[in-house]
Design an enzyme around this catalytic site. Sequence first.
Site, mmCIF file in Angstrom:
data_model
loop_
_atom_site.group_PDB
_atom_site.id
_atom_site.type_symbol
_atom_site.label_atom_id
_atom_site.label_comp_id
_atom_site.label_asym_id
_atom_site.label_seq_id
_atom_site.Cartn_x
_atom_site.Cartn_y
_atom_site.Cartn_z
ATOM 1 N N CYS A 242 37.359 15.487 22.816
ATOM 2 C CA CYS A 242 38.579 16.656 22.873
ATOM 3 C C CYS A 242 39.942 16.051 22.588
ATOM 4 O O CYS A 242 40.115 14.990 22.251
ATOM 5 C CB CYS A 242 38.815 17.058 24.441
ATOM 6 S SG CYS A 242 39.577 15.955 25.310
ATOM 7 N N GLN B 268 43.001 39.182 53.296
ATOM 8 C CA GLN B 268 44.253 39.692 52.447
ATOM 9 C C GLN B 268 44.494 41.221 52.966
ATOM 10 O O GLN B 268 44.578 41.960 51.941
ATOM 11 C CB GLN B 268 43.714 39.404 51.098
ATOM 12 C CG GLN B 268 43.567 37.997 50.700
ATOM 13 C CD GLN B 268 42.961 37.588 49.372
ATOM 14 O OE1 GLN B 268 43.088 38.814 48.463
ATOM 15 N NE2 GLN B 268 42.722 36.412 49.103
ATOM 16 N N GLY C 59 47.183 33.322 45.205
ATOM 17 C CA GLY C 59 46.726 34.181 44.353
ATOM 18 C C GLY C 59 46.102 35.297 44.997
ATOM 19 O O GLY C 59 45.302 36.062 44.551
ATOM 20 N N LEU D 130 49.406 26.971 45.328
ATOM 21 C CA LEU D 130 48.126 26.670 46.117
ATOM 22 C C LEU D 130 46.901 27.174 45.418
ATOM 23 O O LEU D 130 46.713 28.239 45.409
ATOM 24 C CB LEU D 130 48.121 27.401 47.462
ATOM 25 C CG LEU D 130 49.121 27.039 48.794
ATOM 26 C CD1 LEU D 130 50.483 26.996 48.409
ATOM 27 C CD2 LEU D 130 48.934 27.796 49.951
ATOM 28 N N ILE D 131 46.336 26.115 44.662
ATOM 29 C CA ILE D 131 45.523 26.279 43.702
ATOM 30 C C ILE D 131 44.172 25.729 44.111
ATOM 31 O O ILE D 131 44.106 24.809 44.757
ATOM 32 C CB ILE D 131 45.808 25.521 42.352
ATOM 33 C CG1 ILE D 131 44.704 25.985 41.319
ATOM 34 C CG2 ILE D 131 45.864 24.118 42.545
ATOM 35 C CD1 ILE D 131 45.399 25.590 39.652
#
Length: 484
Positions: free
Chosen positions: A458, A298, A289, A185-186
């Site tokens: 790039c 949290q 995270g 889960l970013i």
Amino acid sequence: MKFIVKLFPEIMMKSRPVRNRFSKILQGNIRNVLTRHDEQVKVILEWDKIIVRTENESAENKANLILLLSSTPGIAHFLEVTESVYTDLHDVYEQTLAMVGDSLDGKTFCVRIKRIGKHDFSSIDAERYVGGGLNQHTDTLGVKLKGPEITINLEINNEKLFFIDKKHPGLGGFPLGTQESVLSLISGGFDSGVSSYKLIKRGSRVHYCFFNLGGGAHEIGVKQVAYQLWNRFGSSHRVKFISIPFEPVVAEILEKVENGQMGVVLKRMMMRAATLMAERLGVEALITGEALGQVSSQTLRNLSVIDKVSDMLILRPLIATDKQDIVDCARVIGTAEISETIPEYCGVISQRPTVKAVMRKIEKQEEKFDLSLIEQVVNQAPTIDIRDIAKAVHKEILEVESVSQFAENEIVLDIRSLDEAEESPLDIEGVTIEHLPFFKLSNQFETLPQDKIYLLYCARGVMSKLQALYLKESGFDNVKVYRP
């Protein structure tokens, strides 16, 4: 050119069948990654090491291979070696003198030799012969077995002689694909990027699930983080990037849920959606995270309430990690600079968020919620192969022009990181080249002379297209993408 790759010690401790499987997977991963840059690469598996050979001896290719090997999970370290053949110990000494003699002037040294095969001399015999010869025929300060200024490392393998030019540290961990796949889960922040990296390093293929609360610009930044992680550490395997349009869910929460319960309810809704997506992908676990006590949602109580919404295993690699340690790791892996430019998009901000959620109260709030909305947004979520991020960007912004030639008033803007630019410098005769890393573009592009046209560059053209989109959306029309 030759490299000797040493396996991570935990692999060597496995049983013979497991070690064989892990070693073969690592061999395949190295081959997949390196051959995309050098088709001449050969990857040979031996019992306790992997040999990488190529006929392309260019400095640029060497730098690329070193960078790729150092970022491949499962490697303890790898040796950069020069290979030759020898006739006897005196020949070994003469070749060593030619290789390192000049570097010994005014220095203490010792010789370390690893020997494989049947010979009429031992490793110690070889070290004494070569070391004694160098001591007599160079201007060295002498042999010093403990703490020498220079250590000369050789390997004698049957009739072959290897000079170990340099030892490079590896990433460690397990080869990608040796463990089950997971869904991260970013959010684009420091924490989710580092937690994803830790599972990649441990051998899991990591897919990415993004809950879009902040529009197109936010999604672009998160794609950059996910692509950076995949491109640097996990490009041996295909992974998916999923963007779930969560604005309707947020709107429903804002309208129907008490303020103090919003944060926990939002996280539970995300877990519901992620579980549905994970089941469709066939992955074994979710990654977040979260770190204990870092924010109000949290706490142990809140995390327990959040987890009860899903039967799937939820991994939190950073649960006991300090924030500064997380940020430091993000800088090492190359995601910190991107995360710093991504705004915190949060559609649900509780004025007095609960730190001790009560399941009964949370469930009471969720009774007001239309849970069919979760399946609806999951069904609407686009899923793309992370390798196709460049193509997706191209479809989104057809007005961003890619060029390979130059016109007056155009400047090539190299947006690679400083390390990458130094490893493989861009040098185009007659063309002005400036360097501004991609993670500084959002804040510093406006300080550049705006009467110029900037061609973003790039290595693969992915980050340059993403940044071109960002600049276009920010109102800058003087950008193109340079693709040689």
